[in-house]
Design a protein around this motif. Structure first.
Motif, PDB file in Angstrom:
ATOM      1  N   PRO A  96       0.906  -1.219  -0.133  1.00 35.63           N
ATOM      2  CA  PRO A  96       0.056   0.142  -0.118  1.00 35.63           C
ATOM      3  C   PRO A  96       0.751   1.356   0.019  1.00 35.63           C
ATOM      4  O   PRO A  96       0.425   2.364  -0.407  1.00 35.63           O
ATOM      5  CB  PRO A  96      -0.741  -0.179   1.351  1.00 35.63           C
ATOM      6  N   SER A  97       2.061   1.140   0.485  1.00 37.59           N
ATOM      7  CA  SER A  97       2.965   2.482   0.692  1.00 37.59           C
ATOM      8  C   SER A  97       3.753   2.787  -0.419  1.00 37.59           C
ATOM      9  O   SER A  97       4.600   3.589  -0.424  1.00 37.59           O
ATOM     10  CB  SER A  97       3.470   2.522   1.959  1.00 37.59           C
ATOM     11  N   THR A  98       3.715   1.889  -1.428  1.00 38.42           N
ATOM     12  CA  THR A  98       4.914   2.051  -2.502  1.00 38.42           C
ATOM     13  C   THR A  98       4.320   2.884  -3.789  1.00 38.42           C
ATOM     14  O   THR A  98       3.070   3.196  -3.787  1.00 38.42           O
ATOM     15  CB  THR A  98       5.054   0.634  -3.071  1.00 38.42           C
ATOM     16  N   THR A  99       5.076   3.317  -4.519  1.00 34.38           N
ATOM     17  CA  THR A  99       5.080   4.219  -5.639  1.00 34.38           C
ATOM     18  C   THR A  99       3.985   3.350  -6.798  1.00 34.38           C
ATOM     19  O   THR A  99       3.212   3.924  -7.263  1.00 34.38           O
ATOM     20  CB  THR A  99       5.991   4.372  -6.260  1.00 34.38           C
ATOM     21  N   ALA A 100       4.367   2.063  -6.701  1.00 34.82           N
ATOM     22  CA  ALA A 100       3.605   1.153  -7.751  1.00 34.82           C
ATOM     23  C   ALA A 100       2.325   1.052  -6.982  1.00 34.82           C
ATOM     24  O   ALA A 100       1.326   1.107  -8.148  1.00 34.82           O
ATOM     25  CB  ALA A 100       4.324  -0.219  -7.503  1.00 34.82           C
ATOM     26  N   ALA A 101       1.752   1.096  -5.846  1.00 35.81           N
ATOM     27  CA  ALA A 101       0.625   0.891  -5.424  1.00 35.81           C
ATOM     28  C   ALA A 101      -0.082   2.251  -5.853  1.00 35.81           C
ATOM     29  O   ALA A 101      -1.488   2.247  -6.152  1.00 35.81           O
ATOM     30  CB  ALA A 101       0.531   0.917  -4.058  1.00 35.81           C
ATOM     31  N   LYS A 102       0.462   3.462  -5.611  1.00 35.83           N
ATOM     32  CA  LYS A 102      -0.378   4.847  -5.900  1.00 35.83           C
ATOM     33  C   LYS A 102      -0.532   4.791  -7.591  1.00 35.83           C
ATOM     34  O   LYS A 102      -1.541   5.359  -8.069  1.00 35.83           O
ATOM     35  CB  LYS A 102       0.914   5.938  -5.577  1.00 35.83           C
ATOM     36  N   LEU A 103       0.178   4.477  -8.388  1.00 31.64           N
ATOM     37  CA  LEU A 103       0.213   4.366  -9.870  1.00 31.64           C
ATOM     38  C   LEU A 103      -0.902   3.123 -10.138  1.00 31.64           C
ATOM     39  O   LEU A 103      -1.685   3.470 -11.080  1.00 31.64           O
ATOM     40  CB  LEU A 103       1.476   3.879 -10.607  1.00 31.64           C
ATOM     41  N   ALA A 104      -1.125   2.323  -9.453  1.00 25.25           N
ATOM     42  CA  ALA A 104      -2.202   1.276  -9.611  1.00 25.25           C
ATOM     43  C   ALA A 104      -3.420   2.059  -9.216  1.00 25.25           C
ATOM     44  O   ALA A 104      -4.560   1.532  -9.793  1.00 25.25           O
ATOM     45  CB  ALA A 104      -1.726  -0.018  -8.618  1.00 25.25           C
ATOM     46  N   THR A 105      -3.358   2.533  -8.226  1.00 30.40           N
ATOM     47  CA  THR A 105      -4.720   3.509  -8.009  1.00 30.40           C
ATOM     48  C   THR A 105      -5.151   4.358  -8.754  1.00 30.40           C
ATOM     49  O   THR A 105      -6.310   4.184  -9.479  1.00 30.40           O
ATOM     50  CB  THR A 105      -4.545   4.133  -6.617  1.00 30.40           C
ATOM     51  N   GLU A 106      -4.420   5.058  -9.433  1.00 29.37           N
ATOM     52  CA  GLU A 106      -4.638   5.922 -10.563  1.00 29.37           C
ATOM     53  C   GLU A 106      -5.020   5.238 -11.722  1.00 29.37           C
ATOM     54  O   GLU A 106      -5.972   5.598 -12.493  1.00 29.37           O
ATOM     55  CB  GLU A 106      -3.360   6.664 -11.056  1.00 29.37           C
ATOM     56  N   ARG A 107      -4.440   4.035 -12.092  1.00 37.66           N
ATOM     57  CA  ARG A 107      -4.826   3.331 -13.261  1.00 37.66           C
ATOM     58  C   ARG A 107      -6.136   2.580 -12.864  1.00 37.66           C
ATOM     59  O   ARG A 107      -7.149   2.645 -14.127  1.00 37.66           O
ATOM     60  CB  ARG A 107      -3.837   2.192 -13.591  1.00 37.66           C
ATOM     61  N   LEU A 108      -6.290   2.246 -11.991  1.00 37.54           N
ATOM     62  CA  LEU A 108      -7.606   1.476 -11.661  1.00 37.54           C
ATOM     63  C   LEU A 108      -8.864   2.715 -11.816  1.00 37.54           C
ATOM     64  O   LEU A 108     -10.061   2.238 -12.228  1.00 37.54           O
ATOM     65  CB  LEU A 108      -7.949   1.073 -10.224  1.00 37.54           C
ATOM     66  N   ALA A 109      -8.513   3.762 -11.521  1.00 35.54           N
ATOM     67  CA  ALA A 109      -9.389   4.840 -11.415  1.00 35.54           C
ATOM     68  C   ALA A 109     -10.007   4.935 -13.129  1.00 35.54           C
ATOM     69  O   ALA A 109     -11.055   5.716 -13.270  1.00 35.54           O
ATOM     70  CB  ALA A 109      -9.093   6.049 -10.806  1.00 35.54           C
ATOM     71  N   LYS A 110      -9.138   4.856 -13.962  1.00 30.85           N
ATOM     72  CA  LYS A 110      -9.330   5.063 -15.214  1.00 30.85           C
ATOM     73  C   LYS A 110      -9.831   3.858 -16.102  1.00 30.85           C
ATOM     74  O   LYS A 110     -10.382   3.911 -17.063  1.00 30.85           O
ATOM     75  CB  LYS A 110      -7.949   5.584 -15.948  1.00 30.85           C
ATOM     76  N   ILE A 111      -9.885   2.695 -15.484  1.00 31.34           N
ATOM     77  CA  ILE A 111     -10.454   1.319 -16.149  1.00 31.34           C
ATOM     78  C   ILE A 111     -12.217   1.584 -16.167  1.00 31.34           C
ATOM     79  O   ILE A 111     -12.266   1.656 -15.010  1.00 31.34           O
ATOM     80  CB  ILE A 111      -9.920   0.209 -15.477  1.00 31.34           C
TER      81      ILE A 111
END
Length: 253
Positions: A238-253
């Protein structure tokens, strides 16, 4: 004629002359103003007109100044907006380049290792075999220094065959996944990213590999798999940069 009679007649004549020479009444003079009073009124009106014209000129000057200031402010705002848009565009371009080629910026002084690990984990991520280190460093240098991505692919493939038990195996799979993604070889890229995720749970490359998997699944229109892997990434890291980018990507799917 008697002298007294003559004297009385002379006095009457003298009195009638004084009556006839009496001045005109005051009301008659008021109805006929002197030329001097008209000139004064005209002069007063001229002064009033002149004052009003001066005020109008001053107001127009102030209005012109305000318009100039508004134009300057508008120009500065437009210029700043343009510069901001250029900065944002450049940031998007840089992110896209990083997204396509490398997952992290390697800022460690020892570029020979070229592995995105924390200093505390360095002892676990480095090999004691000099030839193994040299082979891995040579493959990574083709990416990080020479930008020869096509040449790096056989180098990493050879490394996997020559050193199957190396501590760099998950990194090699990850790099191969990245390089194959650049070449739009999505299916083979999936294979290497999946190996990092499924076979190396302790690898520091695992969250990035999960992010890449999600992006590839989305690209291949496998939306359910993309959402699944991205949600797992967010849950486990949850605290990684990858997780933040994953959150942004999920919002666009």
């Amino acid at each position: 004629m008697k002298p007294n009679t003559i004297l009385a007649a002379l006095m009457l004549l003298s009195g009638s002359t004084q009556v006839w020479a009496a001045p005109a009444p005051v009301s008659e003079a008021a109805n006929n103003p002197t030329p001097g009073s008209i000139e004064q009124r005209i002069a007063q009106l001229e002064r009033m007109m002149k004052t009003r014209n001066l005020l109008q000129i001053e107001l127009q000057q102030q209005l012109n100044l305000l318009q100039d200031e508004v134009s300057q402010v508008r120009g500065v705002t437009e210029e700043q907006s343009y510069k901001l848009e250029k900065v944002l565009q450049r940031q998007r371009e840089l992110y896209q380049e990083i997204e396509n080629r490398v997952s992290k910026v390697y800022d460690q002084s020892n570029t020979a290792s070229a592995t995105a690990v924390n200093p505390a984990d360095a002892s676990q991520a480095l090999s004691n075999d000099l030839s193994e280190n040299e082979a891995y460093d040579r493959a990574v240098a083709l990416i990080m220094q020479d930008k020869r991505y096509d040449a790096a692919i056989p180098e990493f493939q050879s490394f996997l065959t020559t050193f199957p038990n190396s501590v760099y195996i998950p990194n090699a799979h990850y790099w191969l996944g990245q390089l194959l993604s650049i070449k739009n070889d999505d299916n083979n890229a999936l294979v290497h990213f999946k190996k990092v995720v499924e076979q190396f749970p302790d690898s520091n490359k695992r969250p990035d590999a999960m992010l890449k998997l999600g992006a590839l699944y989305e690209k291949l229109e496998k939306t359910d798999l993309a959402k699944q892997i991205l949600n797992t990434l967010i849950s486990e890291y949850p605290s990684t940069t990858a997780a933040k980018l994953a959150t942004e990507r999920l919002a666009k799917i």
